[in-house]
Design a protein around this motif. Structure first.
Motif, PDB file in Angstrom:
ATOM      1  N   THR A   1       0.791  -1.241   0.000  1.00 37.91           N
ATOM      2  CA  THR A   1       0.000   0.000   0.000  1.00 37.91           C
ATOM      3  C   THR A   1       0.821   1.288   0.000  1.00 37.91           C
ATOM      4  OG1 THR A   1      -0.177  -0.046   2.427  1.00 37.91           O
ATOM      5  CG2 THR A   1      -1.928  -1.134   1.180  1.00 37.91           C
ATOM      6  N   ILE A   2       2.049   1.257   0.490  1.00 34.28           N
ATOM      7  CA  ILE A   2       2.837   2.484   0.591  1.00 34.28           C
ATOM      8  C   ILE A   2       3.162   3.030  -0.795  1.00 34.28           C
ATOM      9  CG2 ILE A   2       5.191   3.312   1.089  1.00 34.28           C
ATOM     10  CD1 ILE A   2       3.380   3.565   3.448  1.00 34.28           C
ATOM     11  N   ILE A   3       2.948   4.323  -0.967  1.00 32.02           N
ATOM     12  CA  ILE A   3       3.251   5.011  -2.218  1.00 32.02           C
ATOM     13  C   ILE A   3       4.337   6.053  -1.951  1.00 32.02           C
ATOM     14  CG2 ILE A   3       2.355   6.529  -4.027  1.00 32.02           C
ATOM     15  CD1 ILE A   3      -0.399   5.212  -3.559  1.00 32.02           C
ATOM     16  N   ILE A   4       5.401   5.993  -2.726  1.00 30.14           N
ATOM     17  CA  ILE A   4       6.465   6.990  -2.607  1.00 30.14           C
ATOM     18  C   ILE A   4       6.105   8.168  -3.505  1.00 30.14           C
ATOM     19  CG2 ILE A   4       8.933   7.445  -2.816  1.00 30.14           C
ATOM     20  CD1 ILE A   4       8.119   5.317  -0.703  1.00 30.14           C
ATOM     21  N   GLU A   5       6.130   9.355  -2.920  1.00 30.94           N
ATOM     22  CA  GLU A   5       5.741  10.556  -3.655  1.00 30.94           C
ATOM     23  C   GLU A   5       6.669  10.796  -4.845  1.00 30.94           C
ATOM     24  OE1 GLU A   5       2.980  12.676  -2.697  1.00 30.94           O
ATOM     25  OE2 GLU A   5       2.615  10.778  -1.647  1.00 30.94           O
ATOM     26  N   ASP A   6       6.103  11.339  -5.935  1.00 33.39           N
ATOM     27  CA  ASP A   6       6.881  11.557  -7.160  1.00 33.39           C
ATOM     28  C   ASP A   6       8.088  12.459  -6.914  1.00 33.39           C
ATOM     29  OD1 ASP A   6       5.223   9.938  -8.631  1.00 33.39           O
ATOM     30  OD2 ASP A   6       4.013  11.573  -9.455  1.00 33.39           O
ATOM     31  N   TYR A   7       7.908  13.524  -6.112  1.00 34.24           N
ATOM     32  CA  TYR A   7       9.024  14.445  -5.877  1.00 34.24           C
ATOM     33  C   TYR A   7      10.128  13.772  -5.072  1.00 34.24           C
ATOM     34  CZ  TYR A   7       8.060  15.453  -0.943  1.00 34.24           C
ATOM     35  OH  TYR A   7       7.909  15.349   0.415  1.00 34.24           O
ATOM     36  N   VAL A   8       9.750  12.819  -4.227  1.00 33.99           N
ATOM     37  CA  VAL A   8      10.742  12.067  -3.455  1.00 33.99           C
ATOM     38  C   VAL A   8      11.558  11.176  -4.388  1.00 33.99           C
ATOM     39  CG1 VAL A   8      11.051  10.293  -1.683  1.00 33.99           C
ATOM     40  CG2 VAL A   8       9.393  12.137  -1.323  1.00 33.99           C
ATOM     41  N   ILE A   9      10.875  10.496  -5.289  1.00 33.23           N
ATOM     42  CA  ILE A   9      11.570   9.642  -6.263  1.00 33.23           C
ATOM     43  C   ILE A   9      12.534  10.469  -7.097  1.00 33.23           C
ATOM     44  CG2 ILE A   9      11.269   8.156  -8.278  1.00 33.23           C
ATOM     45  CD1 ILE A   9       8.530   7.353  -7.114  1.00 33.23           C
ATOM     46  N   SER A  10      12.074  11.635  -7.538  1.00 36.59           N
ATOM     47  CA  SER A  10      12.917  12.498  -8.369  1.00 36.59           C
ATOM     48  C   SER A  10      14.181  12.921  -7.625  1.00 36.59           C
ATOM     49  CB  SER A  10      12.127  13.729  -8.806  1.00 36.59           C
ATOM     50  OG  SER A  10      12.938  14.609  -9.549  1.00 36.59           O
ATOM     51  N   LYS A  11      14.011  13.327  -6.360  1.00 40.13           N
ATOM     52  CA  LYS A  11      15.170  13.760  -5.575  1.00 40.13           C
ATOM     53  C   LYS A  11      16.142  12.607  -5.329  1.00 40.13           C
ATOM     54  CE  LYS A  11      13.337  17.810  -3.127  1.00 40.13           C
ATOM     55  NZ  LYS A  11      14.495  18.688  -3.372  1.00 40.13           N
ATOM     56  N   LEU A  12      15.624  11.440  -5.069  1.00 40.56           N
ATOM     57  CA  LEU A  12      16.479  10.278  -4.837  1.00 40.56           C
ATOM     58  C   LEU A  12      17.269   9.926  -6.095  1.00 40.56           C
ATOM     59  CD1 LEU A  12      14.061   7.989  -2.779  1.00 40.56           C
ATOM     60  CD2 LEU A  12      16.136   9.062  -1.921  1.00 40.56           C
ATOM     61  N   GLN A  13      16.598   9.959  -7.215  1.00 39.78           N
ATOM     62  CA  GLN A  13      17.257   9.579  -8.465  1.00 39.78           C
ATOM     63  C   GLN A  13      18.283  10.614  -8.923  1.00 39.78           C
ATOM     64  OE1 GLN A  13      14.104   8.705 -11.274  1.00 39.78           O
ATOM     65  NE2 GLN A  13      13.688   6.700 -10.346  1.00 39.78           N
ATOM     66  N   ASN A  14      18.168  11.828  -8.412  1.00 43.41           N
ATOM     67  CA  ASN A  14      19.086  12.895  -8.807  1.00 43.41           C
ATOM     68  C   ASN A  14      20.177  13.177  -7.775  1.00 43.41           C
ATOM     69  OD1 ASN A  14      18.185  14.083 -11.505  1.00 43.41           O
ATOM     70  ND2 ASN A  14      16.248  14.009 -10.385  1.00 43.41           N
ATOM     71  N   LEU A  15      20.309  12.294  -6.797  1.00 43.01           N
ATOM     72  CA  LEU A  15      21.407  12.431  -5.841  1.00 43.01           C
ATOM     73  C   LEU A  15      22.741  12.362  -6.581  1.00 43.01           C
ATOM     74  CD1 LEU A  15      20.144  10.110  -2.947  1.00 43.01           C
ATOM     75  CD2 LEU A  15      20.369  12.600  -2.845  1.00 43.01           C
ATOM     76  N   LYS A  16      23.701  13.181  -6.165  1.00 41.32           N
ATOM     77  CA  LYS A  16      25.001  13.240  -6.837  1.00 41.32           C
ATOM     78  C   LYS A  16      25.896  12.064  -6.472  1.00 41.32           C
ATOM     79  CE  LYS A  16      23.954  17.133  -8.761  1.00 41.32           C
ATOM     80  NZ  LYS A  16      23.588  17.128 -10.202  1.00 41.32           N
ATOM     81  N   ASN A  17      25.657  11.477  -5.307  1.00 42.54           N
ATOM     82  CA  ASN A  17      26.471  10.348  -4.853  1.00 42.54           C
ATOM     83  C   ASN A  17      25.595   9.134  -4.587  1.00 42.54           C
ATOM     84  OD1 ASN A  17      28.012  12.979  -3.654  1.00 42.54           O
ATOM     85  ND2 ASN A  17      29.470  11.392  -4.214  1.00 42.54           N
ATOM     86  N   HIS A  18      26.240   8.023  -4.295  1.00 44.24           N
ATOM     87  CA  HIS A  18      25.548   6.806  -3.904  1.00 44.24           C
ATOM     88  C   HIS A  18      25.683   6.623  -2.391  1.00 44.24           C
ATOM     89  CE1 HIS A  18      26.267   6.246  -8.200  1.00 44.24           C
ATOM     90  NE2 HIS A  18      25.236   5.410  -8.199  1.00 44.24           N
ATOM     91  N   TYR A  19      24.631   6.135  -1.773  1.00 45.86           N
ATOM     92  CA  TYR A  19      24.595   6.048  -0.319  1.00 45.86           C
ATOM     93  C   TYR A  19      24.128   4.673   0.147  1.00 45.86           C
ATOM     94  CZ  TYR A  19      24.979  11.119  -0.464  1.00 45.86           C
ATOM     95  OH  TYR A  19      25.421  12.394  -0.701  1.00 45.86           O
ATOM     96  N   ILE A  20      24.544   4.327   1.356  1.00 48.86           N
ATOM     97  CA  ILE A  20      23.998   3.175   2.062  1.00 48.86           C
ATOM     98  C   ILE A  20      23.171   3.696   3.225  1.00 48.86           C
ATOM     99  CG2 ILE A  20      24.518   1.089   3.391  1.00 48.86           C
ATOM    100  CD1 ILE A  20      27.267   1.052   1.965  1.00 48.86           C
ATOM    101  N   TRP A  21      21.965   3.195   3.346  1.00 49.92           N
ATOM    102  CA  TRP A  21      21.163   3.432   4.549  1.00 49.92           C
ATOM    103  C   TRP A  21      21.300   2.179   5.404  1.00 49.92           C
ATOM    104  CZ3 TRP A  21      15.967   5.658   2.243  1.00 49.92           C
ATOM    105  CH2 TRP A  21      16.198   6.984   1.812  1.00 49.92           C
ATOM    106  N   LEU A  22      22.108   2.253   6.443  1.00 50.38           N
ATOM    107  CA  LEU A  22      22.307   1.125   7.355  1.00 50.38           C
ATOM    108  C   LEU A  22      21.363   1.306   8.540  1.00 50.38           C
ATOM    109  CD1 LEU A  22      23.933  -1.413   8.168  1.00 50.38           C
ATOM    110  CD2 LEU A  22      25.584   0.122   9.273  1.00 50.38           C
TER     111      LEU A  22
END
Length: 205
Positions: A57-78
């Motif tokens: 059921t969870i929906i990720i907001e479009d603006y959130v997806i856009s910001k994530l995809q446009n990150l300049k670096n790669h990250y780990i969420w531990l």
């Protein structure tokens, strides 16, 4: 990267592996963590149902997806977690969907709190081992850039106000907290994590 964080990464699980671990333990009547009890096993069963529902059921907001995809670096969420934790059950499916839709900019890893005490002790909340705790690691630099948790600001205020007024954490506040998450629909987690990622990017400019 600090050796304690590196050790946590070595001990970590993917989201799929974490879900399987929790499910397999439940099949044996157990929960994750050092402490074993009927109540913790029952909480884990409830959390399994919650996570199954949220994954659908969870929906990720479009603006959130856009910001994530446009990150300049790669990250780990531990993420420090345990299967019996109600907050983790509400938050992990959101983090997983954010990571999946980040176009490989985010790699979600989950580590068990009780098996990684040194790491947990580096990220206490008001002196306590509250979870989930998200540690944001920049892959390219190999350093921790931020941390977040154990719950969104609105949920934290709800809990703090109740503890101030009644002096306990009982079943009523646990139920109220789950209702808060239900009404919020994962928006606060998305907004707060994106704010953190934005601040990391801004600070690099």
């Amino acid at each position: 990267m600090k050796s304690i964080v590196a050790k946590g990464l070595f001990n970590s699980h993917s989201y799929t592996e974490y879900r399987k671990l929790v499910t397999d333990l439940l099949a044996d009547g157990k929960s994750t963590g050092n402490e074993q009890s009927e109540s913790l096993t029952n909480y884990t069963k409830l959390n399994e149902a919650r996570m199954n529902r949220l994954e659908k059921t969870i929906i990720i907001e479009d603006y959130v997806i856009s910001k994530l995809q446009n990150l300049k670096n790669h990250y780990i969420w531990l993420v420090l977690s345990e299967g019996w934790c109600g907050d983790a059950a509400q938050i992990l499916p959101i983090l997983n969907k954010m990571a999946v839709q980040s176009n490989k900019k985010i790699d979600l890893k989950i580590v068990l709190r009780d098996e990684n005490e040194e790491l947990m002790n580096q990220y206490l909340t008001n002196g306590g081992k509250a979870i989930p705790k998200v540690i944001v690691i920049c892959k390219e630099a190999g350093i921790v850039r931020a941390d977040w948790g154990p719950r969104p600001k609105g949920a934290s205020k709800l809990m703090a106000d109740y503890k101030r007024d009644f002096g306990v954490v009982d079943e009523k506040i646990k139920t109220d907290l789950q209702l808060w998450y239900l009404a919020d629909k994962g928006i606060s987690v998305q907004e707060e994590l994106i704010e953190i990622m934005d601040n990391i990017t801004y600070n690099r400019l």
